[in-house]
Write an enzyme that holds these catalytic residues in place. Sequence first.
Site, PDB file in Angstrom:
ATOM      1  N   HIS A  49     -11.978  12.804   6.122  1.00 61.38           N
ATOM      2  CA  HIS A  49     -13.168  12.670   5.290  1.00 61.38           C
ATOM      3  C   HIS A  49     -14.068  11.570   5.852  1.00 61.38           C
ATOM      4  O   HIS A  49     -13.656  10.797   6.731  1.00 61.38           O
ATOM      5  CB  HIS A  49     -12.772  12.355   3.834  1.00 61.38           C
ATOM      6  CG  HIS A  49     -12.062  11.057   3.656  1.00 61.38           C
ATOM      7  ND1 HIS A  49     -10.715  10.956   3.390  1.00 61.38           N
ATOM      8  CD2 HIS A  49     -12.521   9.785   3.713  1.00 61.38           C
ATOM      9  CE1 HIS A  49     -10.371   9.694   3.292  1.00 61.38           C
ATOM     10  NE2 HIS A  49     -11.447   8.955   3.490  1.00 61.38           N
TER      11      HIS A  49
HETATM   12  P1  TYD Z   1      -6.399  10.850  -0.409  1.00 59.19           P
HETATM   13  O1  TYD Z   1      -7.895  10.690  -0.499  1.00 59.19           O
HETATM   14  O2  TYD Z   1      -5.854  12.214  -0.227  1.00 59.19           O
HETATM   15  O3  TYD Z   1      -5.835   9.884   0.734  1.00 59.19           O
HETATM   16  P2  TYD Z   1      -6.122   9.913   2.326  1.00 59.19           P
HETATM   17  O4  TYD Z   1      -7.593  10.110   2.498  1.00 59.19           O
HETATM   18  O5  TYD Z   1      -5.647   8.577   2.789  1.00 59.19           O
HETATM   19  O6  TYD Z   1      -5.331  10.989   2.950  1.00 59.19           O
HETATM   20  O7  TYD Z   1      -5.785  10.163  -1.710  1.00 59.19           O
HETATM   21  C1  TYD Z   1      -4.496  10.466  -2.174  1.00 59.19           C
HETATM   22  C2  TYD Z   1      -4.513  10.459  -3.700  1.00 59.19           C
HETATM   23  O8  TYD Z   1      -4.760   9.145  -4.205  1.00 59.19           O
HETATM   24  C3  TYD Z   1      -5.590  11.353  -4.279  1.00 59.19           C
HETATM   25  O9  TYD Z   1      -5.048  11.983  -5.418  1.00 59.19           O
HETATM   26  C4  TYD Z   1      -6.675  10.396  -4.699  1.00 59.19           C
HETATM   27  C5  TYD Z   1      -5.916   9.142  -5.044  1.00 59.19           C
HETATM   28  N1  TYD Z   1      -6.622   7.884  -4.810  1.00 59.19           N
HETATM   29  C6  TYD Z   1      -6.864   7.034  -5.881  1.00 59.19           C
HETATM   30  O10 TYD Z   1      -6.536   7.339  -7.055  1.00 59.19           O
HETATM   31  N2  TYD Z   1      -7.464   5.845  -5.650  1.00 59.19           N
HETATM   32  C7  TYD Z   1      -7.858   5.448  -4.405  1.00 59.19           C
HETATM   33  O11 TYD Z   1      -8.393   4.338  -4.239  1.00 59.19           O
HETATM   34  C8  TYD Z   1      -7.609   6.356  -3.293  1.00 59.19           C
HETATM   35  C9  TYD Z   1      -8.010   5.976  -1.899  1.00 59.19           C
HETATM   36  C10 TYD Z   1      -6.984   7.551  -3.555  1.00 59.19           C
END
Ligand code: TYD
Length: 137
Positions: A49
Amino acid sequence: MNIELVPLQVRGDERGGLIALEEEKNLPFKIRRVYYLIDTKPGVKRGFHAHKELRQLAVAVRGECTFLLDDGSCRREIKLHDPAQGLLLTGLVWREMFDFSEDCVLMVLADQLYDEADYIRNYDEFINIVNLQKEQK
Ligand code: TYD
């Protein structure tokens, strides 16, 4: 590319090391959120992303992992393996993270609360937004 590797001062003595991150001192933004990735399974790739506005500093406080960064014009890989080094991510940058060591703890400081509306999760949409920004300049 709007990324910078920032050296973080280690304040150490014979007892060990200590690194302090202070907003608007060695961090160019106010900290509104801290999160960390732990226990990432072997072979897993994360991220995929970009962010519209969010500014972040990522630090591998333990272990190592690799970032692929892409601003729509060039791609760059950066390995984080040093708790005394921060990766500053600002502007429109597509990121993917992989090659996490088993012990990796990747800490991220961010200037905004979690907001799904700030995410661009589709690569083609990311490229379209980058091109739109270029046209507006
Ligand atoms: P995700 O965006 O998939 O992580 P990455 O981009 O590192 O692969 O996030 C994983 C999960 O955590 C998703 O359900 C969203 C949640 N999340 C939060 O609740 N708070 C946060 O600050 C972040 C970064 C993710």
